[in-house]
Design a protein around this motif. Structure first.
Motif, short mmCIF file in Angstrom:
data_model
loop_
_atom_site.label_atom_id
_atom_site.label_comp_id
_atom_site.label_asym_id
_atom_site.label_seq_id
_atom_site.Cartn_x
_atom_site.Cartn_y
_atom_site.Cartn_z
N ASP A 78 -6.14 -3.85 -5.72
CA ASP A 78 -7.26 -3.55 -5.06
C ASP A 78 -7.21 -2.25 -5.63
OD1 ASP A 78 -8.41 -5.79 -4.45
OD2 ASP A 78 -7.33 -5.64 -3.15
N SER A 79 -8.74 -1.04 -5.66
CA SER A 79 -8.75 0.49 -5.32
C SER A 79 -8.62 0.67 -3.81
CB SER A 79 -10.28 0.58 -5.74
OG SER A 79 -11.22 -0.14 -4.59
N THR A 80 -9.16 1.51 -3.49
CA THR A 80 -8.67 2.23 -2.65
C THR A 80 -8.73 1.22 -1.57
OG1 THR A 80 -8.62 4.80 -2.97
CG2 THR A 80 -9.17 4.40 -0.79
N ASP A 81 -8.72 1.25 -0.09
CA ASP A 81 -9.21 0.11 1.49
C ASP A 81 -9.25 0.51 2.54
OD1 ASP A 81 -5.88 -2.19 -0.05
OD2 ASP A 81 -8.59 -2.10 -0.18
N ARG A 82 -8.33 1.78 2.60
CA ARG A 82 -8.74 3.01 3.38
C ARG A 82 -9.21 4.24 3.14
NH1 ARG A 82 -4.43 2.55 8.65
NH2 ARG A 82 -5.59 4.62 9.71
N SER A 83 -10.11 5.61 4.31
CA SER A 83 -10.14 6.34 3.75
C SER A 83 -10.25 7.37 4.79
CB SER A 83 -10.94 7.11 2.97
OG SER A 83 -10.74 6.17 1.48
N ASP A 84 -9.41 8.13 5.55
CA ASP A 84 -9.06 9.11 6.62
C ASP A 84 -9.08 10.38 6.45
OD1 ASP A 84 -8.47 6.74 7.70
OD2 ASP A 84 -7.17 7.34 9.04
N SER B 214 -6.78 15.02 4.10
CA SER B 214 -7.67 13.76 4.27
C SER B 214 -6.41 12.36 3.30
CB SER B 214 -8.46 14.32 3.47
OG SER B 214 -8.11 14.45 1.88
N THR B 215 -6.37 11.74 3.57
CA THR B 215 -5.60 10.24 3.56
C THR B 215 -6.36 9.45 3.40
OG1 THR B 215 -3.96 11.01 5.10
CG2 THR B 215 -3.81 8.83 4.15
N ASP B 216 -5.90 8.71 1.76
CA ASP B 216 -6.36 7.63 1.10
C ASP B 216 -5.25 6.80 1.02
OD1 ASP B 216 -9.21 8.79 -0.06
OD2 ASP B 216 -8.09 9.81 -1.87
N GLN C 276 0.84 -1.23 -0.29
CA GLN C 276 0.47 0.30 -0.13
C GLN C 276 0.51 0.96 -0.07
OE1 GLN C 276 -3.06 0.47 2.75
NE2 GLN C 276 -3.48 -1.91 2.52
N ILE C 277 0.31 2.06 -0.31
CA ILE C 277 0.82 3.53 -0.32
C ILE C 277 -0.10 4.40 -0.12
CG2 ILE C 277 2.60 3.40 -2.11
CD1 ILE C 277 0.65 5.31 -4.36
N THR C 278 0.29 5.57 0.87
CA THR C 278 -0.35 6.72 1.27
C THR C 278 -0.45 7.84 0.51
OG1 THR C 278 0.94 7.44 2.73
CG2 THR C 278 -0.61 5.93 3.65
N GLU C 279 -1.96 8.36 -0.57
CA GLU C 279 -2.19 9.39 -0.63
C GLU C 279 -2.51 10.54 0.44
OE1 GLU C 279 -2.88 7.65 -4.96
OE2 GLU C 279 -4.21 8.35 -3.89
N THR C 280 -1.91 11.80 0.67
CA THR C 280 -2.46 12.67 1.44
C THR C 280 -3.01 14.17 0.81
OG1 THR C 280 -1.47 11.14 3.62
CG2 THR C 280 -2.33 14.33 4.37
N SER C 281 -3.36 14.77 1.08
CA SER C 281 -3.63 15.91 0.59
C SER C 281 -3.94 17.08 1.70
CB SER C 281 -4.89 16.29 -0.11
OG SER C 281 -4.90 16.20 -1.57
N GLU C 282 -3.41 18.41 1.80
CA GLU C 282 -3.76 19.04 3.44
C GLU C 282 -3.54 20.42 3.50
OE1 GLU C 282 -1.46 18.11 8.21
OE2 GLU C 282 -0.05 18.69 6.67
N VAL C 283 -4.29 21.24 3.96
CA VAL C 283 -4.54 22.47 4.50
C VAL C 283 -4.44 22.89 5.63
CG1 VAL C 283 -6.37 22.81 4.15
CG2 VAL C 283 -5.39 24.46 3.97
N THR D 106 -11.38 10.46 11.81
CA THR D 106 -12.58 9.54 10.81
C THR D 106 -12.24 9.07 9.93
OG1 THR D 106 -13.59 11.03 9.51
CG2 THR D 106 -14.47 11.75 11.31
N SER D 107 -12.71 7.44 10.02
CA SER D 107 -11.70 6.55 9.26
C SER D 107 -13.02 5.22 9.02
CB SER D 107 -10.83 5.23 9.99
OG SER D 107 -10.11 4.43 8.82
N SER D 108 -13.00 4.90 7.08
CA SER D 108 -13.83 4.08 6.81
C SER D 108 -13.52 2.83 7.41
CB SER D 108 -13.26 3.74 5.16
OG SER D 108 -12.13 3.23 5.68
N GLU D 109 -12.88 3.30 8.46
CA GLU D 109 -12.30 1.36 9.41
C GLU D 109 -12.91 1.63 10.50
OE1 GLU D 109 -8.67 -0.91 8.11
OE2 GLU D 109 -9.36 -0.96 5.87
#
Length: 334
Positions: free
Chosen positions: A290-296, A282-284, A253-260, A325-328
């Motif tokens: 697979d597609s995105t497994d988890r989003s925070d 937000s972090t995907d 897995q990798i993480t893709e993070t956007s922040e302000v 908040t997390s999808s898991e």
């Protein structure tokens, strides 16, 4: 010497279990000057937890760095090592990690307007989750060995404006997990717009591919932007935004993070310094097959007030608030 006392709730001892805990941290540091061009900096940190759900730890950070010049070249070299065992958002528990990082940098000035910045980096990261009740090691985390280069060609268009274009390449060896490669194409600019306004902008694209898993290339936009405004002598208002990609602690897995982040720094009564910041990120988590497994999604607020008591002593109080908040659901906390 730093002493830090933290009391927090919502601190995760393991995914789905949050604790109230007091943490005491003691960090004595020492810096050696080795001649005129080299320094050796070492700081151990002892962390003592009030809850038996966490292990007391002794962390270490050491860095050897130096630089030299030769004709139009400016050369730099650093080697660092760190050991820590802190609760992490990504893993939802206290995570033991060791990081070895080597950086070689070089700048060459063609003339007073054009120059290039070169960099080669090597980073080894070894991570484990440890159950404090059994001292058993959790093997679901992955170790990574990464080599990359990022090189820039820059031009000074005016005394208050410069810009550059850059290209990068990296290779990541995952144990266990799928190895990956990535390429980056970037541009950046720095502009001192007025005496009170400073701007930094960068952007580009990354192409990343898992070598053993999916054959699809993951295309990610990358950006960074920051503006600082100095309305008064001791006041700084800032807004910063960025998007970044990193190797996850989890396999394949990798993480893709956007922040302000919006922040304010203000001196008060000539002696006090107040820092305020509010941000959202937000972090995907993107897997190789697979597609995105988890989003925070994480919102946070920090306030800190510091005061120099004597020439060699500073005291500070702070408050940090985070809502994740997390999808898991096991990785959600406040």
């Amino acid at each position: 010497l730093t002493y830090r006392f933290i009391y927090g709730d919502g601190i995760q001892s393991e995914p789905g279990e949050s604790e109230k805990v007091a943490i005491q941290q003691i960090s004595p540091g020492v810096l050696f000057g080795l001649g005129t061009r080299w320094t050796l900096d070492y700081t151990p940190t002892m962390s003592i937890y009030s809850s038996s759900k966490f292990d007391d730890t002794l962390g270490h950070f050491v860095i050897l760095s130096g630089n030299n010049t030769y004709e139009n070249w400016v050369l730099g070299l650093s080697q660092s090592y760190s050991y820590s065992s802190d609760p992490l958002v990504e893993t939802g528990t206290q995570t033991e990690q060791q990081i070895y990082a080597t950086a070689l940098t070089a700048s060459y000035h063609f003339n007073d307007k054009m120059w290039m910045d070169l960099g080669v980096n090597q980073t080894f990261r070894f991570a484990d989750n440890i159950d404090s009740s059994t001292n058993a090691v959790d093997d679901n985390l992955t170790d990574s060995r990464e080599w990359n280069t990022l090189d820039w060609l820059n031009y000074q268009f005016a005394p208050d404006l410069n810009a550059g274009v850059g290209a990068g390449f990296g290779y990541v060896d995952m144990q266990p997990g799928d190895n990956m490669i990535y390429e980056q194409l970037l541009a950046r600019a720095r502009w001192h717009a007025t005496e009170k306004i400073f701007l930094n902008v960068s952007g580009g694209v990354e192409f990343r591919q898992f070598l053993q898993g999916s054959e699809d290339v993951i295309i990610n936009p990358l950006y960074g932007a920051g503006i600082e405004y100095h309305p008064f002598e001791h006041t700084i208002l800032a807004v910063n935004a960025d998007r970044r990609v990193a190797v996850s602690y989890f396999e394949n897995q990798i993480t893709e993070t956007s922040e302000v982040v919006v922040s304010l720094n203000q001196r008060l009564l000539e002696r006090l310094n107040l820092s305020l910041s509010y941000g959202y990120n937000s972090t995907d988590y993107v897997a190789s097959s697979d597609s995105t497994d988890r989003s925070d999604e994480n919102s946070f607020f920090n306030v800190r007030l510091s005061c120099p008591i004597r020439q060699r002593l500073t005291l500070a109080v702070f408050y940090n608030w985070n809502d994740n908040t997390s999808s898991e659901s096991d990785f959600a906390y406040t």
